[in-house]
Design a protein around this motif. Structure first.
Motif, PDB file in Angstrom:
ATOM      1  N   ASP B 136       0.864  -1.160   0.000  1.00  0.00           N
ATOM      2  CA  ASP B 136       0.000   0.000   0.000  1.00  0.00           C
ATOM      3  C   ASP B 136       0.914   1.228   0.000  1.00  0.00           C
ATOM      4  O   ASP B 136       1.859   1.292   0.771  1.00  0.00           O
ATOM      5  N   TYR B 137       0.678   2.155  -0.911  1.00  0.00           N
ATOM      6  CA  TYR B 137       1.545   3.330  -0.995  1.00  0.00           C
ATOM      7  C   TYR B 137       0.808   4.597  -0.600  1.00  0.00           C
ATOM      8  O   TYR B 137       1.067   5.671  -1.133  1.00  0.00           O
ATOM      9  N   ALA B 138      -0.105   4.453   0.328  1.00  0.00           N
ATOM     10  CA  ALA B 138      -0.937   5.592   0.724  1.00  0.00           C
ATOM     11  C   ALA B 138      -0.114   6.737   1.317  1.00  0.00           C
ATOM     12  O   ALA B 138      -0.587   7.863   1.406  1.00  0.00           O
ATOM     13  N   ASP B 139       1.142   6.436   1.722  1.00  0.00           N
ATOM     14  CA  ASP B 139       1.953   7.491   2.338  1.00  0.00           C
ATOM     15  C   ASP B 139       2.890   8.167   1.328  1.00  0.00           C
ATOM     16  O   ASP B 139       3.737   8.958   1.685  1.00  0.00           O
ATOM     17  N   ARG B 140       2.734   7.845   0.040  1.00  0.00           N
ATOM     18  CA  ARG B 140       3.696   8.372  -0.926  1.00  0.00           C
ATOM     19  C   ARG B 140       3.090   9.464  -1.808  1.00  0.00           C
ATOM     20  O   ARG B 140       2.813   9.247  -2.980  1.00  0.00           O
ATOM     21  N   SER B 141       2.933  10.630  -1.252  1.00  0.00           N
ATOM     22  CA  SER B 141       2.314  11.682  -2.058  1.00  0.00           C
ATOM     23  C   SER B 141       3.344  12.413  -2.909  1.00  0.00           C
ATOM     24  O   SER B 141       3.042  12.889  -3.986  1.00  0.00           O
ATOM     25  N   GLY B 142       4.574  12.546  -2.413  1.00  0.00           N
ATOM     26  CA  GLY B 142       5.573  13.337  -3.129  1.00  0.00           C
ATOM     27  C   GLY B 142       5.461  14.822  -2.846  1.00  0.00           C
ATOM     28  O   GLY B 142       6.288  15.616  -3.289  1.00  0.00           O
ATOM     29  N   PHE B 143       4.426  15.218  -2.122  1.00  0.00           N
ATOM     30  CA  PHE B 143       4.203  16.635  -1.793  1.00  0.00           C
ATOM     31  C   PHE B 143       4.610  16.925  -0.353  1.00  0.00           C
ATOM     32  O   PHE B 143       4.490  16.052   0.512  1.00  0.00           O
ATOM     33  N   PRO B 144       5.024  18.169  -0.072  1.00  0.00           N
ATOM     34  CA  PRO B 144       5.334  18.533   1.323  1.00  0.00           C
ATOM     35  C   PRO B 144       4.079  18.701   2.191  1.00  0.00           C
ATOM     36  O   PRO B 144       4.159  18.620   3.403  1.00  0.00           O
TER      37      PRO B 144
END
Ligand SMILES: NC(=O)c1ccc[n+]([C@@H]2O[C@H](COP(=O)([O-])OP(=O)(O)OC[C@H]3O[C@@H](n4cnc5c(N)ncnc54)[C@H](O)[C@@H]3O)[C@@H](O)[C@H]2O)c1
Ligand SMILES: [Zn+2]
Ligand SMILES: [Zn+2]
Lengths: 389, 165
Positions: B136-144
């Motif tokens: 699950d990559y729910a924590d990977r937004s790439g945004f600050p």
């Protein structure tokens, strides 16, 4: 040196090959420090791209340190750290002057082939078909970079390889895909394909202010990454894409559609996919345009179809009547990487975005062949692979 | 039958389903277009009509498998079809049928495919297990900051003009 070489369909090997040497005064030799496997590499791996030869060195998303500079190159010095765009550009032909870098008129050394295949040549590309020059690519310890006084982008030591590597391809590709949509604050942008390009397109569309961004794919963990970036997700294995898109747009369809899938689209929910598989197998059609058909059908009239997804040859049964009568605009192309790199590098430096979020696997160059398969088959949650020498 | 636990995961079953779909279409086409040849080989000369009907059934389930969002019911349709094929072939394995060796071969082949069909249907039932093991990559937004806070951050007039060049 070691390099990943193409030997045929699903046959990439880590071979020992001669080190590259300076051939032209404007060249530079780069010692690769990081490179990536791109969705475009998969079209070569799967044997759908014509014009490959056994032994071709793969890779067009790479960066490293300058170790040798040709006598005519005034821009680079030994020791510079650079990201190398996948498009090779001369910087002063008519197209380069207009920033249409991916259709540079001078860098394709197989111009005659390309003129025949496409009517007019496009730019030379690293690690790609001989239709685009057949230049040895960057999944190798060393790379010769032609016209190295134009393309390579110097990057500051304060940023890691992982943060800047994708400036050479997928980040500007997702960005250009969104820019081509001329996004208005009221727009819904629907994106097909939650691979690395689609992920960058989601972030770009959000930064460019789209009211609603929707991602369509059938791989749950890829959808979860798209949702993390602000997208509403549709799993096409579980729900009807057309119905959901209409629901989310008050029955009017998305104003802007992005095809980040390209010629290997699969679709289990339709008869047209069956038709395309059969025609492709019989060599009557080279690409499978399922996504294109869906976009043309669902897009709001007067909308825009932006197509970064790669197509190689001929497609069939395109509802051109719908496209024409709805007055849709199509914008496509290999990315004009250098048109965007300065701006995007600044955004990374300012912390507006960190493209390293997309990396799920890091491996050694010699293990590359195995990771082509992992990436292609989306095993182990793989979304983006970075290789180190 | 005990559940053959380690045999096939969901992804493998989906791939196998495609293979079985094409196989169905090929076999169905043969039965539909050359029922006499098939009948002669099996000592069932007078059953061309039935063979063609079976061919039509094969083609239908083949298309069903390849075109459906979820091929599971179509694969089960194949399992039932296999049983029907076996029931039709069995009486022809009579020692008086000069084509008996071919009938036995056909029975062996159908039994083999039936096993594949069963494994495939069984593997397709494992879709849920498959998803649970995924990342699950729910924590990977790439945004600050949250995507909502970042919306429109790049909408500067300067940007828009670059796009219009
Ligand atoms: N224009 C350019 O300059 C440029 C640059 C880089 C990549 N590309 C192209 O962009 C495309 C995507 O690249 P990537 O690295 O993200 O590749 P990828 O293969 O990782 O991603 C493709 C995604 O599309 C999904 N998909 C397949 N069929 C679909 C369908 N019918 N509907 C929705 N989604 C579907 C797959 O599940 C996968 O997640 C490729 O065609 C690649 O060649 C173009
Ligand atoms: Zn690429
Ligand atoms: Zn040029």
């Amino acid at each position: 040196m070691k390099a990943l070489c193409w030997h045929g369909k699903e046959d990439i090997r880590c071979d020992s090959v001669p080190d590259p040497r300076i051939e032209e005064p404007r060249d530079a030799i780069i010692r690769m420090t990081s490179c990536a496997i791109c969705g475009s590499d998969l079209h070569l791996y799967d044997g759908f791209m014509p014009g490959m030869k056994s032994g071709d060195i793969m890779g067009h998303e790479f960066m490293g340190e300058v170790v040798e500079v040709g006598s005519g190159n005034k821009k680079l010095k030994v020791g510079d750290r650079v990201v190398v765009p996948f498009t090779i550009v001369c910087g002063d032909c008519d197209q380069c002057r207009r920033s249409n870098f991916s259709v540079c008129e001078r860098t394709n050394r197989n111009k005659d082939l390309a003129d025949k295949a496409f009517g007019h040549t496009t730019a030379g590309l690293f690690g790609y078909t001989h239709l685009t020059g057949g230049y040895p690519g960057g999944q190798a310890e060393y790379v010769r970079v032609p016209y190295a006084d134009v393309g390579p982008v110097k990057v500051p030591s304060t940023l890691t390889d992982e943060q800047v590597l994708f400036l050479g391809d997928i980040f500007p590709t997702g960005w250009q895909a969104a820019i081509q949509c001329d996004i208005e604050p009221t727009d819904t942008v629907a994106i097909w394909g939650a691979g690395p390009v689609g992920q960058m397109a989601v972030r770009s569309a959000v930064l460019l202010g789209a009211r609603q961004v929707i991602m369509i794919d059938n791989v749950p963990e890829r959808l979860s990454m798209a949702a993390a970036g602000g997208a509403i997700t549709i799993n096409f294995d579980e729900e009807s894409v057309v119905e959901r898109l209409n629901d989310l747009t008050g029955g009017k369809g998305p104003e802007k559609c992005i095809d980040a899938v390209g010629m290997e689209a699969h679709a289990s929910g339709s008869v047209d996919s069956l038709y395309d598989r059969a025609k492709q197998a019989l060599m009557l059609e080279t690409d499978r345009p399922h996504v294109l058909r869906e976009m043309i059908y669902v897009c709001r009239p007067a909308g825009v179809l932006s197509i970064p997804g790669v197509y190689g040859g001929l497609i069939d049964k395109i509802p051109f009547g719908a496209l024409m009568n709805k007055g849709l605009t199509i914008r496509t192309g290999q990315t004009h990487v250098n048109k965007w790199t300065d701006d995007l590098l600044r955004r990374i430096e300012e912390g507006e975005i960190d493209p390293s979020f997309v990396i799920t696997h890091t491996a050694r160059l010699e293990d590359g062949p195995e990771f082509y398969k992992t990436f292609r088959d989306k095993k182990d949650g793989c979304i983006k692979v970075v290789l180190k020498p | 039958m005990t559940r053959m636990k380690t045999m096939l995961g969901y992804a493998g079953a989906k791939r196998l389903a495609r293979g079985l779909g094409w196989f169905s279409i090929a076999l169905g086409a043969l039965e539909l277009l050359a029922p006499r040849r098939v009948g002669d080989a099996l000592g069932m000369q007078h059953e061309s009509g039935a063979i063609q009907a079976y061919g039509a059934r094969e083609i239908a389930s083949g298309i069903g498998i390849l075109a459906a969002r979820d091929p599971t019911p179509w694969i089960w349709a194949r399992v039932i079809g296999d049983a029907l094929d076996l029931a039709t072939l069995a009486p022809n394995a009579d020692p008086r049928n000069p084509q008996r060796p071919y009938v036995l071969m056909a029975i062996g082949a159908v039994a083999g495919v039936a096993l594949l069909d069963y494994l495939c249907a069984d593997g397709l039932a494992r879709k849920e297990d498959d998803h649970r093991s995924r990342r699950d990559y729910a924590d990977r937004s790439g945004f600050p900051q949250s995507p909502n806070a970042m919306r429109g951050a790049a909408r500067e007039p300067e940007m828009v003009s670059t796009a219009r060049h």
